[in-house]
Design an enzyme around this catalytic site. Structure first.
Site, mmCIF file in Angstrom:
data_model
loop_
_atom_site.group_PDB
_atom_site.id
_atom_site.type_symbol
_atom_site.label_atom_id
_atom_site.label_comp_id
_atom_site.label_asym_id
_atom_site.label_seq_id
_atom_site.Cartn_x
_atom_site.Cartn_y
_atom_site.Cartn_z
ATOM 1 N N ARG A 39 0.823 -1.211 0.000
ATOM 2 C CA ARG A 39 0.000 0.000 0.000
ATOM 3 C C ARG A 39 0.859 1.264 0.000
ATOM 4 O O ARG A 39 0.458 2.293 -0.568
ATOM 5 C CB ARG A 39 -0.948 -0.011 1.206
ATOM 6 C CG ARG A 39 -2.140 -0.940 1.002
ATOM 7 C CD ARG A 39 -3.051 -0.968 2.200
ATOM 8 N NE ARG A 39 -4.276 -1.709 1.900
ATOM 9 C CZ ARG A 39 -5.130 -2.140 2.815
ATOM 10 N NH1 ARG A 39 -4.888 -1.925 4.096
ATOM 11 N NH2 ARG A 39 -6.215 -2.799 2.463
ATOM 12 N N LYS A 204 -16.398 -15.765 5.504
ATOM 13 C CA LYS A 204 -17.838 -15.805 5.735
ATOM 14 C C LYS A 204 -18.662 -15.458 4.502
ATOM 15 O O LYS A 204 -18.349 -14.530 3.766
ATOM 16 C CB LYS A 204 -18.199 -14.832 6.861
ATOM 17 C CG LYS A 204 -17.584 -15.183 8.215
ATOM 18 C CD LYS A 204 -17.976 -14.151 9.259
ATOM 19 C CE LYS A 204 -17.406 -14.503 10.628
ATOM 20 N NZ LYS A 204 -17.772 -13.490 11.648
ATOM 21 N N GLY A 360 -7.040 -6.594 0.201
ATOM 22 C CA GLY A 360 -7.148 -7.294 1.474
ATOM 23 C C GLY A 360 -6.296 -8.549 1.546
ATOM 24 O O GLY A 360 -5.134 -8.566 1.136
ATOM 25 N N GLY A 384 -12.560 -3.869 1.119
ATOM 26 C CA GLY A 384 -13.922 -3.467 1.463
ATOM 27 C C GLY A 384 -14.520 -2.498 0.478
ATOM 28 O O GLY A 384 -15.693 -2.607 0.094
#
Length: 403
Positions: A39, A204, A360, A384
């Site tokens: 990043r 998830k 991510g 996200g």
């Protein structure tokens, strides 16, 4: 118009002006050691271009999730040092965000010089849900600058002071990193080149509900791995043992499977799974075993997709012209459970069209497994933010720039 020309036009000139840049420098740390500087490297082109144009560059960013007050564990000091190394020029560091150190550090900057402010989330106003509190903090940030450049794509889905409110207070522009990210995401959502394959993993199902819902009408194939696959397998009536399972999402998974069948979208689930009797931790040596996806024992848990599934996923990607991948296929940090993620990453490097690694854990995985960033069409800096864009949500940090 080139990127720097666009910034110059939007901000009314650059030389001698204090330009506040919201970067995404939220890198993983082991103590004070940066374990992945991706990043930081992604933030350098915009910072360097502004400095080369004579701007006095003031970088603001966050690290981790401090509770609105200073916490040495989340200091940006190591990040400022690494930024200077990559830039090849000195980078000043302010030990606060809007206090005396920040004011003095910014005041001391000359044309073409760069400073980093301490973690913006050390201030409660940054993430406050109260518009007045957030606005008051944004006023203090804005007082340090003459213009604002939004270049932290990983936070543009947040309505936060340094992302949203500052842009309403200063002449503003979109940085090169954010502009590139938005361009790539539009290519994924507006008339993508086909076949269009989406690979989803991670822990998830509930984290990816909006993406699955939206992409069922856009993608040609959905490949599902990672921890989320066990809820799909359970929805089909299979035993998943001690694997990660979201019982409250079983009906949703059944609905997705039915919708996919009706709309002609292929959902590809693993046919074999790498299992163990316990999650890898401590000194325990992993004891991986490959079993059929419909034959998982009650006393084991799934930790990766199996080799047959990795090969099948790679085959499904072989003729793709557009691919979006978000979420590893297993516990890639442990070699015994990294095979599925490696197989998907390897397949993406061979995609002739647009291949996008969705930030991510996916970005961390490809780097840890030894793949060069250049092997992929694009590695996103915002997991996200990418997901929310693909869900069709408005991103506040983009909306305020385009207002």
């Amino acid at each position: 118009m080139s990127g720097i020309d666009a910034l110059t036009a939007a901000l009314g000139g650059l030389r001698g002006k204090r330009i506040l840049v919201r970067s995404d420098l939220n890198v993983p740390l082991d103590g004070t050691t940066i374990t992945d500087d991706g990043r930081i490297r992604a933030s350098v082109p915009t910072i360097a271009a502004l400095a080369d144009a004579g701007a006095r560059v003031v970088v603001t960013a966050h690290l981790g999730r401090p509770k609105g007050s200073p916490d040495p564990a989340y200091s940006l000091a190591p990040v400022a040092t690494r930024l200077g190394e990559i830039l090849g020029r000195p980078v000043a560091f302010a030990t606060d965000t809007v206090g005396e150190s920040a004011k003095q550090t910014v005041a001391a900057l000359g044309d073409g010089e760069v400073a980093v402010l301490e973690n913006v989330r050390f201030n409660a106003g940054e993430t406050s849900k109260d518009d007045a509190e957030r606005g008051a903090f944004a006023d203090q940030l804005a007082a340090l600058a003459d213009g604002f450049v939004s270049d932290g794509f990983g936070v543009v889905h947040r309505k936060q002071a340094s992302v949203y409110d500052v842009a309403a207070r200063l002449p503003h522009a979109m940085g090169a990193l954010v502009a590139t990210e938005i361009d790539v995401l539009r290519r994924l959502t507006v008339d993508p080149e086909r076949p269009y394959v989406v690979v989803l993993g991670g822990s998830k199902v509930s984290d990816k509900l909006g993406v699955i819902d939206n992409l069922l009408g856009k993608a040609d194939k959905l490949l599902i791995g990672g921890g989320m696959v066990f809820t799909f397998l359970a929805a089909q009536g299979h035993e998943v043992g001690k694997s990660l399972l979201e019982n409250d999402q079983l009906d949703v998974c059944r609905q997705y499977l039915a919708r996919a069948a009706e709309s002609g979208v292929e959902i590809l689930l693993p046919t074999d799974i790498v299992v163990d009797t316990a999650f890898p931790s401590g000194d325990r040596e992993p004891q991986p075993q490959v079993v059929a996806a419909d034959a998982i024992g009650a006393d084991v848990l799934g930790l990766d997709i199996g080799p047959d599934s990795g090969a099948a996923f790679a085959a499904a990607l072989a003729d793709a012209k557009t691919v979006f991948w978000n979420g590893p296929m297993g516990v890639f940090e442990v070699e015994a459970f990294a095979g599925g993620t490696r197989a998907v990453a390897e397949a993406l490097t061979k995609v002739p069209g647009l291949s996008v690694v969705g930030g991510g854990d996916s970005a961390a995985a490809v780097r840890q497994l030894g793949f060069a960033d250049s092997a992929f069409g694009h590695i996103s800096t915002g997991g996200g933010a990418s997901l929310e864009y693909l869900e069709g949500k408005e991103l506040p940090g983009i909306a305020i720039l385009e207002a």
